[in-house]
Design a protein around this motif. Structure first.
Motif, PDB file in Angstrom:
ATOM      1  N   GLY A  94       0.819  -1.212   0.000  1.00 46.63           N
ATOM      2  CA  GLY A  94       0.000   0.000   0.000  1.00 46.63           C
ATOM      3  C   GLY A  94       0.848   1.254   0.000  1.00 46.63           C
ATOM      4  N   GLU A  95       1.848   1.309   0.854  1.00 44.45           N
ATOM      5  CA  GLU A  95       2.741   2.470   0.894  1.00 44.45           C
ATOM      6  C   GLU A  95       3.546   2.575  -0.392  1.00 44.45           C
ATOM      7  OE1 GLU A  95       4.961   5.820   2.395  1.00 44.45           O
ATOM      8  OE2 GLU A  95       2.934   5.002   2.593  1.00 44.45           O
ATOM      9  N   THR A  96       3.942   1.439  -0.952  1.00 39.04           N
ATOM     10  CA  THR A  96       4.681   1.473  -2.217  1.00 39.04           C
ATOM     11  C   THR A  96       3.826   2.080  -3.323  1.00 39.04           C
ATOM     12  OG1 THR A  96       6.050  -0.425  -1.590  1.00 39.04           O
ATOM     13  CG2 THR A  96       5.834   0.036  -3.950  1.00 39.04           C
ATOM     14  N   VAL A  97       2.557   1.737  -3.371  1.00 41.44           N
ATOM     15  CA  VAL A  97       1.661   2.330  -4.367  1.00 41.44           C
ATOM     16  C   VAL A  97       1.521   3.831  -4.132  1.00 41.44           C
ATOM     17  CG1 VAL A  97      -0.763   2.453  -5.081  1.00 41.44           C
ATOM     18  CG2 VAL A  97       0.403   0.251  -4.965  1.00 41.44           C
ATOM     19  N   ARG A  98       1.377   4.237  -2.885  1.00 42.04           N
ATOM     20  CA  ARG A  98       1.286   5.674  -2.601  1.00 42.04           C
ATOM     21  C   ARG A  98       2.521   6.413  -3.108  1.00 42.04           C
ATOM     22  NH1 ARG A  98       2.860   9.610   0.514  1.00 42.04           N
ATOM     23  NH2 ARG A  98       4.373   8.322   1.637  1.00 42.04           N
ATOM     24  N   LEU A  99       3.683   5.859  -2.853  1.00 41.22           N
ATOM     25  CA  LEU A  99       4.926   6.473  -3.307  1.00 41.22           C
ATOM     26  C   LEU A  99       5.033   6.443  -4.834  1.00 41.22           C
ATOM     27  CD1 LEU A  99       7.352   4.960  -0.648  1.00 41.22           C
ATOM     28  CD2 LEU A  99       6.602   7.353  -0.792  1.00 41.22           C
ATOM     29  N   ALA A 100       4.565   5.374  -5.453  1.00 37.53           N
ATOM     30  CA  ALA A 100       4.598   5.274  -6.914  1.00 37.53           C
ATOM     31  C   ALA A 100       3.705   6.325  -7.548  1.00 37.53           C
ATOM     32  CB  ALA A 100       4.174   3.874  -7.351  1.00 37.53           C
ATOM     33  N   ILE A 101       2.520   6.538  -6.983  1.00 39.49           N
ATOM     34  CA  ILE A 101       1.619   7.573  -7.501  1.00 39.49           C
ATOM     35  C   ILE A 101       2.265   8.943  -7.355  1.00 39.49           C
ATOM     36  CG2 ILE A 101      -0.580   8.734  -7.099  1.00 39.49           C
ATOM     37  CD1 ILE A 101      -1.740   5.945  -6.396  1.00 39.49           C
ATOM     38  N   ALA A 102       2.908   9.178  -6.229  1.00 40.29           N
ATOM     39  CA  ALA A 102       3.604  10.451  -6.039  1.00 40.29           C
ATOM     40  C   ALA A 102       4.698  10.649  -7.076  1.00 40.29           C
ATOM     41  CB  ALA A 102       4.201  10.515  -4.632  1.00 40.29           C
ATOM     42  N   ALA A 103       5.255   9.539  -7.581  1.00 37.41           N
ATOM     43  CA  ALA A 103       6.303   9.603  -8.602  1.00 37.41           C
ATOM     44  C   ALA A 103       5.730   9.718 -10.010  1.00 37.41           C
ATOM     45  CB  ALA A 103       7.191   8.367  -8.505  1.00 37.41           C
ATOM     46  N   GLY A 104       4.400   9.657 -10.151  1.00 36.59           N
ATOM     47  CA  GLY A 104       3.775   9.818 -11.462  1.00 36.59           C
ATOM     48  C   GLY A 104       3.303   8.534 -12.114  1.00 36.59           C
ATOM     49  N   VAL A 105       3.418   7.421 -11.401  1.00 39.62           N
ATOM     50  CA  VAL A 105       3.008   6.119 -11.925  1.00 39.62           C
ATOM     51  C   VAL A 105       1.521   5.906 -11.634  1.00 39.62           C
ATOM     52  CG1 VAL A 105       3.324   3.630 -11.609  1.00 39.62           C
ATOM     53  CG2 VAL A 105       5.318   5.151 -11.698  1.00 39.62           C
ATOM     54  N   VAL A 106       0.791   5.286 -12.583  1.00 36.76           N
ATOM     55  CA  VAL A 106      -0.657   5.110 -12.396  1.00 36.76           C
ATOM     56  C   VAL A 106      -1.103   3.650 -12.441  1.00 36.76           C
ATOM     57  CG1 VAL A 106      -1.162   7.420 -13.255  1.00 36.76           C
ATOM     58  CG2 VAL A 106      -1.155   5.495 -14.855  1.00 36.76           C
ATOM     59  N   GLY A 107      -0.156   2.744 -12.608  1.00 32.67           N
ATOM     60  CA  GLY A 107      -0.485   1.322 -12.627  1.00 32.67           C
ATOM     61  C   GLY A 107       0.753   0.519 -12.284  1.00 32.67           C
ATOM     62  N   ALA A 108       0.554  -0.777 -12.011  1.00 36.82           N
ATOM     63  CA  ALA A 108       1.716  -1.586 -11.632  1.00 36.82           C
ATOM     64  C   ALA A 108       1.423  -3.075 -11.761  1.00 36.82           C
ATOM     65  CB  ALA A 108       2.141  -1.290 -10.196  1.00 36.82           C
ATOM     66  N   ASN A 109       2.510  -3.838 -11.838  1.00 37.27           N
ATOM     67  CA  ASN A 109       2.509  -5.272 -11.567  1.00 37.27           C
ATOM     68  C   ASN A 109       3.080  -5.440 -10.162  1.00 37.27           C
ATOM     69  OD1 ASN A 109       1.879  -5.540 -14.263  1.00 37.27           O
ATOM     70  ND2 ASN A 109       3.803  -6.543 -14.834  1.00 37.27           N
ATOM     71  N   VAL A 110       2.446  -6.280  -9.365  1.00 32.27           N
ATOM     72  CA  VAL A 110       2.999  -6.651  -8.063  1.00 32.27           C
ATOM     73  C   VAL A 110       2.833  -8.155  -7.898  1.00 32.27           C
ATOM     74  CG1 VAL A 110       2.923  -6.323  -5.572  1.00 32.27           C
ATOM     75  CG2 VAL A 110       2.489  -4.383  -7.074  1.00 32.27           C
ATOM     76  N   GLU A 111       3.914  -8.830  -7.542  1.00 38.85           N
ATOM     77  CA  GLU A 111       3.959 -10.296  -7.478  1.00 38.85           C
ATOM     78  C   GLU A 111       3.368 -10.823  -6.173  1.00 38.85           C
ATOM     79  OE1 GLU A 111       8.137 -10.978  -7.671  1.00 38.85           O
ATOM     80  OE2 GLU A 111       8.376  -9.647  -9.402  1.00 38.85           O
ATOM     81  N   ASP A 112       2.687 -11.986  -6.269  1.00 40.33           N
ATOM     82  CA  ASP A 112       2.219 -12.610  -5.031  1.00 40.33           C
ATOM     83  C   ASP A 112       3.245 -13.564  -4.432  1.00 40.33           C
ATOM     84  OD1 ASP A 112       2.002 -14.914  -6.639  1.00 40.33           O
ATOM     85  OD2 ASP A 112      -0.180 -15.045  -6.483  1.00 40.33           O
ATOM     86  N   ARG A 113       4.194 -14.034  -5.258  1.00 38.26           N
ATOM     87  CA  ARG A 113       5.224 -14.985  -4.810  1.00 38.26           C
ATOM     88  C   ARG A 113       4.617 -16.177  -4.067  1.00 38.26           C
ATOM     89  NH1 ARG A 113      10.456 -10.959  -3.563  1.00 38.26           N
ATOM     90  NH2 ARG A 113      10.370  -9.966  -5.627  1.00 38.26           N
ATOM     91  N   LEU A 114       3.403 -16.506  -4.442  1.00 43.94           N
ATOM     92  CA  LEU A 114       2.638 -17.626  -3.891  1.00 43.94           C
ATOM     93  C   LEU A 114       2.465 -17.543  -2.375  1.00 43.94           C
ATOM     94  CD1 LEU A 114       3.513 -20.769  -6.018  1.00 43.94           C
ATOM     95  CD2 LEU A 114       1.750 -19.039  -6.354  1.00 43.94           C
ATOM     96  N   ARG A 115       2.333 -16.322  -1.862  1.00 47.38           N
ATOM     97  CA  ARG A 115       1.955 -16.176  -0.456  1.00 47.38           C
ATOM     98  C   ARG A 115       0.569 -16.783  -0.250  1.00 47.38           C
ATOM     99  NH1 ARG A 115       4.600 -11.177  -1.505  1.00 47.38           N
ATOM    100  NH2 ARG A 115       6.347 -10.803  -0.086  1.00 47.38           N
ATOM    101  N   PRO A 116       0.195 -17.078   0.982  1.00 47.52           N
ATOM    102  CA  PRO A 116      -1.163 -17.573   1.226  1.00 47.52           C
ATOM    103  C   PRO A 116      -2.194 -16.655   0.579  1.00 47.52           C
ATOM    104  CG  PRO A 116       0.147 -17.757   3.223  1.00 47.52           C
ATOM    105  CD  PRO A 116       0.999 -17.014   2.231  1.00 47.52           C
ATOM    106  N   LEU A 117      -3.235 -17.254   0.006  1.00 48.81           N
ATOM    107  CA  LEU A 117      -4.173 -16.485  -0.815  1.00 48.81           C
ATOM    108  C   LEU A 117      -4.811 -15.337  -0.056  1.00 48.81           C
ATOM    109  CD1 LEU A 117      -5.712 -15.961  -3.383  1.00 48.81           C
ATOM    110  CD2 LEU A 117      -7.265 -17.832  -2.806  1.00 48.81           C
TER     111      LEU A 117
END
Length: 257
Positions: A94-117
């Motif tokens: 969540g914080e990474t997305v906030r920082l990404a938006i502040a940097a001008g980014v409006v979308g992303a890929n984020v990996e689940d690395r097969l964490r529990p669903l």
């Protein structure tokens, strides 16, 4: 200038369009500008692996601040919407997305690395809520590693896992579900049937289908990850060999920098 909220709406519309969204991944400002200059380009996507390599890190090991600095530089250098590879969210998606938006980014890929669903789905929801708090409907291409971290299990188990995870991520607010791997037509069809038409994103790897073939199967987006940087580095290494052998820079080389 177009607002981040407007760029996010533009990017979401590209995912929803009947045509497959083809993104040619970039890793720095000059590669982004070179791709953005093509009239066919509608969005810019960064490759986390390629950016990490540029800074001397292994894939997935680059610090968040270094990654965000580069994707921010890319976003500032182009007018098109930028979607970034943000690895696994760096421990606080969540914080990474906030920082990404502040940097001008409006979308992303984020990996689940097969964490529990449940944990992975909560992560997706946190990212979407972070965007909403910033006034941006963040366009999340939620990645599941059901195939690339399969550990040799039967393909059908990976398909079932990807479908279950994909549905959960869409329910949590993701726009699309990224399932990397070399996916044949039957596997792709099963994923599209299970996750949703226009809701699956794939990667174009050697041995995979063409973008046109994936489009016909109902895939929403195709990206190329580190492959584009490898093409560029192959060309660099080949011209180095040519120069060492007494050759010259190829005729037709364009001044793109």
């Amino acid at each position: 200038m177009t607002s981040s909220a407007d760029k996010a709406r533009t990017l979401a519309a590209l995912y929803a369009a009947p045509e497959i969204l083809r993104v040619v991944n970039v890793w720095d400002v000059v590669s982004a500008q070179a791709v953005a200059a093509r009239p066919e380009t509608t969005a810019i996507a960064t490759a986390g692996h390629s950016i990490a390599s540029s800074f001397g890190y292994a894939d997935g090991a680059i610090p968040r601040e270094t990654m965000l600095d580069m994707v921010g530089r890319i976003a500032a250098a182009v007018e098109l919407p930028v979607t970034a590879d943000l690895d696994d969210g760096y421990g606080d998606a969540g914080e990474t997305v906030r920082l990404a938006i502040a940097a001008g980014v409006v979308g992303a890929n984020v990996e689940d690395r097969l964490r529990p669903l449940a944990e992975a789905a909560a992560n997706v929801e946190a990212m979407i809520r972070a965007g909403e708090a910033e006034g941006v409907r963040f366009v999340l291409n939620a990645r599941t590693d059901a195939f690339v971290r399969s550990g040799g299990r039967p393909v059908q188990e990976s398909i079932d896992d990807a479908i279950a995870r994909g549905r959960a991520y869409l329910d949590a607010g993701a726009t699309c579900v990224f399932v990397p791997g070399i996916l044949d037509a039957d596997t792709t069809s099963a994923l599209v049937d299970g996750i949703g038409h226009g809701k699956v994103s794939v990667i174009g790897l050697p041995g995979a289908l063409t973008s046109t073939e994936y489009e016909a199967l109902g895939v929403a987006r195709i990206s190329y990850g580190p492959m584009t940087q490898r093409v560029a580095l192959t060309a660099l290494q080949d011209v180095a060999a040519e120069i060492y052998a007494g050759g010259i820079i190829p005729t037709g080389t364009r001044a793109l920098n």
